[in-house]
Enzyme design. Structure first.
Site, PDB file in Angstrom:
ATOM      1  N   SER A   1       4.857   5.854   1.463  1.00 11.21           N
ATOM      2  CA  SER A   1       4.408   4.476   1.657  1.00 11.21           C
ATOM      3  C   SER A   1       4.443   4.024   3.102  1.00 11.21           C
ATOM      4  CB  SER A   1       5.298   3.540   0.833  1.00 11.21           C
ATOM      5  OG  SER A   1       4.952   2.190   1.041  1.00 11.21           O
TER       6      SER A   1
ATOM      7  N   ASP B   1       0.863  -1.177   0.000  1.00 14.28           N
ATOM      8  CA  ASP B   1       0.000   0.000   0.000  1.00 14.28           C
ATOM      9  C   ASP B   1       0.893   1.218   0.000  1.00 14.28           C
ATOM     10  OD1 ASP B   1      -3.102  -0.426   0.411  1.00 14.28           O
ATOM     11  OD2 ASP B   1      -2.032  -2.118   1.288  1.00 14.28           O
ATOM     12  N   THR B   2       0.889   1.884  -1.132  1.00 21.54           N
ATOM     13  CA  THR B   2       1.774   3.003  -1.382  1.00 21.54           C
ATOM     14  C   THR B   2       1.015   4.005  -2.224  1.00 21.54           C
ATOM     15  OG1 THR B   2       3.672   1.486  -1.428  1.00 21.54           O
ATOM     16  CG2 THR B   2       4.012   3.650  -2.383  1.00 21.54           C
ATOM     17  N   VAL B   3       1.316   5.285  -2.044  1.00 19.95           N
ATOM     18  CA  VAL B   3       0.723   6.281  -2.937  1.00 19.95           C
ATOM     19  C   VAL B   3       1.805   6.911  -3.785  1.00 19.95           C
ATOM     20  CG1 VAL B   3      -1.217   6.792  -1.420  1.00 19.95           C
ATOM     21  CG2 VAL B   3       0.876   8.147  -1.212  1.00 19.95           C
TER      22      VAL B   3
END
Length: 532
Positions: free
Chosen positions: A366, A347-349
């Protein structure tokens, strides 16, 4: 989807097909693209208020901490590539944290673990120092025009006054429990403080209005006191105490000693385009090696080059790529093409901002997995990452767990052409990242796609769960699937929320002659590219 909706690519290439999707966004005065529209608009507002690309990027990242909290936040790490038009060069910022000074493999194995636990009773072992806050501040001070306090205000407002949850983010907030691990909601439920990020006692659903008051207060403290308020104040004491209570090693001195680093970016030439990445400890070198046809070695060699030897120049050489290329045959799948197990979800932006002057910032933030370790520091709303779980327990591996060392990390990208900025882009998604980066740049360079088309295109993923697995956003032509199976690949077609396993990307391109910006955002996610 029937074959009539899939267009065949030119030449003999396999599978970079796409069906028409949303048009690319065009602008001249500035543009922001990321995985949540409210965050993208936050960055755009900063540009319209006189900030530059770096200011907009940090504001967007802070907003994502609130509106996409499973993926990112001040309890995680960040990296940035920055292009300033007046300097005409790419600079790299490593905003990732190090392991605690006392971290060691013996403690892990003595507890009966054969790998560092990602969550659960001893999840603190997976928590390295969160580097995000210092990274934000470092970028702003070096290249921004606004103060950290100014760019954090929209995020604080969303946290205190609330925002509606978008569809894919609601799905990620819930998560899915599997035999190998807990989903996001289940991780948060393990400890009372996790309910700070479950305001109603359960994961919000699409359309719910969410307020995160403890996180809002933390962001306000950072806005008023800067990074010192995070690394040397009450917050650092709370983080260290909670991590030690959860099996980890962090002490206040570990946080007080933290600092970001400016690095020389690494690059490779791909058909006249220079592609840039942050150097290890990030896995960006894997994406560059993939462009040279040498992707397989990233998991074997990527580590913290300030602590252990990483042969960066040798790995990026065209000669070395040639030796790896010789191992690939056209008639059958390579049996064991990678070291390690590139399977873990992430889960990373990712976000990118380009202003009207041609300055650009490519930034990734992240927590690693959904809500990271699942540890939420009491009365702060801070979800702590679990990047430390990526350390190896093999003393012969360069990424071996040691005190004061940065773990294997995430990546971002820029591209220049003839000495001018061309692209700021990234594809998040754990070990999918270098694969996604390769496919997006190939779509744009080899097939002439624009920013949105390159993201809309079919995307494949190689995983090692079943050696040779290839998965796709939607069905390739049947003959393509059959031919790949004949050569030894196992094909698995994904749909629905399974599509998020292909990562989420954003792209902004700039025409140096006209100044026109062309933006695209991942169709598999909730995001948007916005410009003015």
């Amino acid at each position: 989807m029937s074959d009539q909706y899939i267009q065949s690519p030119p030449g003999d290439a396999i599978c970079p097909t796409f069906s028409p999707g949303d048009p690319a966004v065009l602008a001249r005065n500035g543009m922001v693209a990321t995985s949540q529209p409210l965050a993208a608009v936050t960055g755009l507002r900063v540009l319209m208020d006189g900030g530059n690309a770096v200011d907009a990027a940090v504001a967007t990242a802070a907003a994502l901490n609130v509106v996409e909290p499973a993926s990112t936040g001040v309890g995680g790490d960040m990296f940035a590539l920055i292009w300033m038009a007046n300097e005409k060069r790419v600079v790299a910022l490593n905003g990732s944290g190090r392991s605690a000074a006392a971290a060691n493999a013996a403690d892990v194995t003595s507890m009966g673990y054969d790998a560092i636990p990602k969550s659960g009773r001893d999840a603190g072992m997976s928590v390295s120092v969160p580097g995000t806050v210092h990274g934000w501040e470092t970028a702003i001070k070096a290249y921004g025009r606004m103060s950290l306090q100014d760019v954090l205000q929209p995020a604080i407002d969303y946290a205190i006054n609330g925002y509606p949850v978008s569809e894919v983010i609601a799905h990620g907030w819930k998560g899915t429990d599997t035999p190998g691990g807990l989903g996001s909601e289940s991780k948060l439920r393990q400890r009372p403080s996790g309910l700070e990020l479950l305001p109603t006692g359960e994961a919000p659903v699409h359309g719910d209005v969410v307020r995160l008051p403890t996180l809002g207060r933390t962001l306000q403290t950072i806005a008023e006191g800067g990074s010192e308020a995070f690394y040397k104040g009450d917050i650092s004491q709370r983080i260290a105490t909670y991590v030690r209570q959860s099996g980890g090693w962090l002490v206040p001195d570990d946080l007080a000693a933290h600092h970001s680093d400016w690095d020389e970016p690494i690059s490779t030439d791909y058909r006249g385009v220079t592609v840039w990445e942050c150097p290890p400890n990030g896995q960006g070198i894997g994406a560059l090696m993939a462009l040279n046809l040498g992707f397989a070695d990233a998991l074997r060699y990527v580590a913290d080059p300030r602590v252990t030897d990483v042969p960066i120049d040798a790995l990026l050489s065209k000669e070395y790529a040639g030796t790896r290329r010789d191992l690939i045959g056209p008639s059958h799948v390579v049996e064991k093409p990678v070291y390690g197990d590139p399977l873990a979800s992430s889960d990373t932006v990712y976000l990118t901002a380009v202003d009207g002057e041609g300055n650009a910032c490519s930034l990734i933030n992240s927590l690693y997995q959904g809500f990271g370790s699942g540890l939420v520091v009491p009365n702060t709303g801070i979800a702590l990452q679990n990047r430390g779980s990526l350390f190896s327990l093999d003393p012969d591996h360069p990424n071996y767990l040691q005190g004061g060392k940065r773990p294997y990390q995430t990546i971002i990208r820029m591209a220049t052409r003839e000495g001018e900025f061309w692209l700021s882009f990234g594809v998040m998604g754990g070990f999918q990242q270098p694969q996604g980066h390769l496919q997006v740049i190939s779509n744009m360079v080899d097939f002439g796609m624009n920013s949105q088309q390159a993201l809309d295109a079919l995307r494949f993923v190689w995983t090692s769960k079943i050696p040779g697995t290839l998965a796709s956003k939607r069905t390739c032509r049947r003959w393509t699937i059959n031919e790949l199976r004949r050569r030894g690949h196992t094909i698995e077609v994904k749909s629905g929320y399974d599509r998020t396993g292909f990562g989420g990307g954003q792209v902004i391109a700039r025409d140096p002659e006209t100044g026109v910006l062309t933006g695209g955002s991942e169709p598999r996610k909730d995001g948007a590219a916005v410009g003015w």
